[in-house]
Enzyme design. Structure first.
Site, PDB file in Angstrom:
ATOM      1  N   SER A   1     -58.165  90.243 111.546  1.00  0.00           N
ATOM      2  CA  SER A   1     -58.341  89.421 112.807  1.00  0.00           C
ATOM      3  C   SER A   1     -58.562  90.403 114.050  1.00  0.00           C
ATOM      4  O   SER A   1     -57.874  90.154 114.893  1.00  0.00           O
ATOM      5  CB  SER A   1     -57.190  88.290 112.826  1.00  0.00           C
ATOM      6  OG  SER A   1     -57.271  87.403 111.907  1.00  0.00           O
TER       7      SER A   1
ATOM      8  N   GLY B   1     -64.016  91.969 110.102  1.00  0.00           N
ATOM      9  CA  GLY B   1     -64.589  90.782 109.434  1.00  0.00           C
ATOM     10  C   GLY B   1     -65.402  89.684 110.366  1.00  0.00           C
ATOM     11  O   GLY B   1     -66.438  90.196 110.842  1.00  0.00           O
ATOM     12  N   GLY B   2     -64.900  88.545 110.551  1.00  0.00           N
ATOM     13  CA  GLY B   2     -65.600  87.709 111.698  1.00  0.00           C
ATOM     14  C   GLY B   2     -66.184  88.183 112.735  1.00  0.00           C
ATOM     15  O   GLY B   2     -67.377  87.963 113.117  1.00  0.00           O
TER      16      GLY B   2
ATOM     17  N   ASN C   1     -67.545  94.162 108.079  1.00  0.00           N
ATOM     18  CA  ASN C   1     -67.603  93.554 106.860  1.00  0.00           C
ATOM     19  C   ASN C   1     -68.179  92.250 106.799  1.00  0.00           C
ATOM     20  O   ASN C   1     -67.575  91.286 107.320  1.00  0.00           O
ATOM     21  CB  ASN C   1     -66.296  93.559 106.175  1.00  0.00           C
ATOM     22  CG  ASN C   1     -66.238  92.964 104.704  1.00  0.00           C
ATOM     23  OD1 ASN C   1     -67.469  92.510 104.237  1.00  0.00           O
ATOM     24  ND2 ASN C   1     -64.994  92.621 104.214  1.00  0.00           N
ATOM     25  N   TRP C   2     -69.321  91.997 106.665  1.00  0.00           N
ATOM     26  CA  TRP C   2     -70.208  91.130 106.910  1.00  0.00           C
ATOM     27  C   TRP C   2     -69.854  89.724 105.970  1.00  0.00           C
ATOM     28  O   TRP C   2     -70.176  88.633 106.149  1.00  0.00           O
ATOM     29  CB  TRP C   2     -71.550  91.129 106.823  1.00  0.00           C
ATOM     30  CG  TRP C   2     -72.147  91.780 108.130  1.00  0.00           C
ATOM     31  CD1 TRP C   2     -71.343  92.398 109.063  1.00  0.00           C
ATOM     32  CD2 TRP C   2     -73.553  92.086 108.499  1.00  0.00           C
ATOM     33  NE1 TRP C   2     -72.283  93.046 110.084  1.00  0.00           N
ATOM     34  CE2 TRP C   2     -73.474  92.773 109.695  1.00  0.00           C
ATOM     35  CE3 TRP C   2     -74.717  91.586 107.912  1.00  0.00           C
ATOM     36  CZ2 TRP C   2     -74.732  93.284 110.249  1.00  0.00           C
ATOM     37  CZ3 TRP C   2     -75.846  92.199 108.629  1.00  0.00           C
ATOM     38  CH2 TRP C   2     -75.736  92.931 109.727  1.00  0.00           C
TER      39      TRP C   2
HETATM   40  P1  PGA Z   1     -61.139  89.365 109.755  1.00  0.00           P
HETATM   41  O1  PGA Z   1     -61.735  90.210 108.125  1.00  0.00           O
HETATM   42  O2  PGA Z   1     -61.596  90.306 110.849  1.00  0.00           O
HETATM   43  O3  PGA Z   1     -61.948  88.371 109.781  1.00  0.00           O
HETATM   44  O4  PGA Z   1     -59.777  89.120 109.735  1.00  0.00           O
HETATM   45  C1  PGA Z   1     -61.071  91.317 108.153  1.00  0.00           C
HETATM   46  C2  PGA Z   1     -61.604  91.709 106.647  1.00  0.00           C
HETATM   47  O5  PGA Z   1     -61.703  91.111 105.655  1.00  0.00           O
HETATM   48  O6  PGA Z   1     -61.885  92.957 106.471  1.00  0.00           O
END
Ligand code: PGA
Length: 250
Positions: free
Chosen positions: A213, A234-235, A9-10
Site C-alpha cells: 500500500s 502494486g495498485g 508490480n502490475w
Molecule cells: P500494493 O501491492 O501496493 O497494491 O499493496 C504491493 C505488492 O503486492 O507488491
C-alpha cells in the site's frame, strides 16, 4: 551508495494496448536520475512489447514470475532462458500472492532463485509476515527464517544479484501500511541479518525495498527511513501520475 529502486508490480492487469499506453505516459513524465532504477513488471504476454515500448527510456522490465526448472515438460510454464531471450533480466520471486494462491514453498522458491541467478538474471525476492504473525509479535522471527531458508543458501556472488522486498502481507492491497517505525526497525533487522551472514560491505550495498500500500501520499514518509532503498508498488503503479509521484518521492 545504494541506488534507489522503484518497481511497479502490475499483477494480472493491463492488456497489450494498455501496457503501451501506461509505459508511454510514465515515460512522458519520467525524468532521468543517475542514482535511480525504475522497474515495471507487466504480465508474461506483454513483456516483450514492454521491452520495446521502453527502449528509449531507462525503465527496466521485470517478469512477475519464472519457472524453477531450466526447460522440459512443464506445460504452460515460462523459463528464465525464455525471459532472457526477450530482454528480461529481472524476475520477481516469492510474492505473497504466489506463496498463498500457488502454494509456493521455500524449497521451490530456492530453486526458482537459483535457476534465475544461474541464467544471469537479477531477482526481486519478496517476503513478509502475515497479520497473525505480527499480532503474535513473531514478525522478526518469521522474516529471519524466510530470508535464511532461501537467500542464505546462496554464495556471496549470487546474493549480490538479489533485491530484497519486505512486504508485510497485511499491508498488501489493503490500504493499510506499516508505519515508519515498523518499517525502519524491520529493514534494519534485515540489514543486520545480512551483515552477520555476508559481512558489512555486502549488507550495506544490498537494496531493501518496502512494499504494501505505498501510495503517493505516504511514499515520502516511507522512503525517508534510512534502510529503505525504494518500493515495490502494486495498485499505485497502474496509474502513471501516482507512479511518477511515488518515484519523485524518493
Ligand atoms: P500494493 O501491492 O501496493 O497494491 O499493496 C504491493 C505488492 O503486492 O507488491
Amino acid at each position: 551508495m545504494r541506488k534507489k529502486i522503484i518497481a511497479g508490480n502490475w499483477k494480472m492487469n493491463n492488456n497489450k494496448s494498455e501496457t503501451k499506453q501506461l509505459i508511454s505516459s510514465i515515460n512522458n513524465l519520467l525524468k532521468f536520475r543517475d542514482n535511480l532504477r525504475v522497474i515495471i513488471a507487466p504480465s508474461f504476454t506483454n513483456l516483450e512489447s514492454a521491452v520495446g515500448y521502453s527502449s528509449d527510456s531507462f525503465i527496466e522490465v521485470s517478469s512477475q514470475n519464472v519457472h524453477h526448472k531450466t526447460s522440459g515438460a512443464y506445460t504452460g510454464e515460462v523459463s528464465a532462458a525464455m525471459l532472457l531471450s526477450i530482454g528480461i533480466n529481472i524476475a520477481i520471486i516469492g510474492h505473497s500472492e504466489r506463496r498463498e494462491y500457488f502454494n509456493e514453498d521455500e524449497l521451490l522458491l530456492f530453486e526458482k532463485v537459483k535457476t534465475t541467478l544461474d541464467n544471469g538474471m537479477e531477482v526481486i525476492f519478496c517476503f513478509g509476515e502475515n497479520i497473525n504473525e505480527r499480532r503474535a509479535n513473531k514478525h522478526f522471527d518469521v522474516v529471519s527464517s524466510q530470508i535464511k531458508n532461501v537467500l542464505f543458501k546462496l554464495k556471496d556472488s549470487e546474493f549480490k544479484k538479489i533485491i530484497l522486498a519486505y512486504e508485510p502481507v497485511w499491508a498488501i492491497g489493503t490500504g493499510e501500511t506499516a508505519n515508519p517505525t515498523q518499517i525502519q526497525e524491520m529493514h534494519s533487522h534485515i540489514r543486520k541479518l545480512i551483515a552477520a551472514k555476508y559481512g558489512n560491505k555486502l549488507s550495506q550495498s544490498t537494496p531493501i525495498l518496502y512494499g504494501g500500500s505505498v501510495k503517493s501520499n505516504n511514499a515520502v514518509e516511507i522512503f525517508s527511513n534510512k534502510d529503505v532503498d525504494g518500493g515495490l508498488i502494486g495498485g499505485a503503479s497502474l496509474n502513471s501520475e501516482d507512479f511518477i509521484n511515488i518515484i519523485n518521492s524518493i
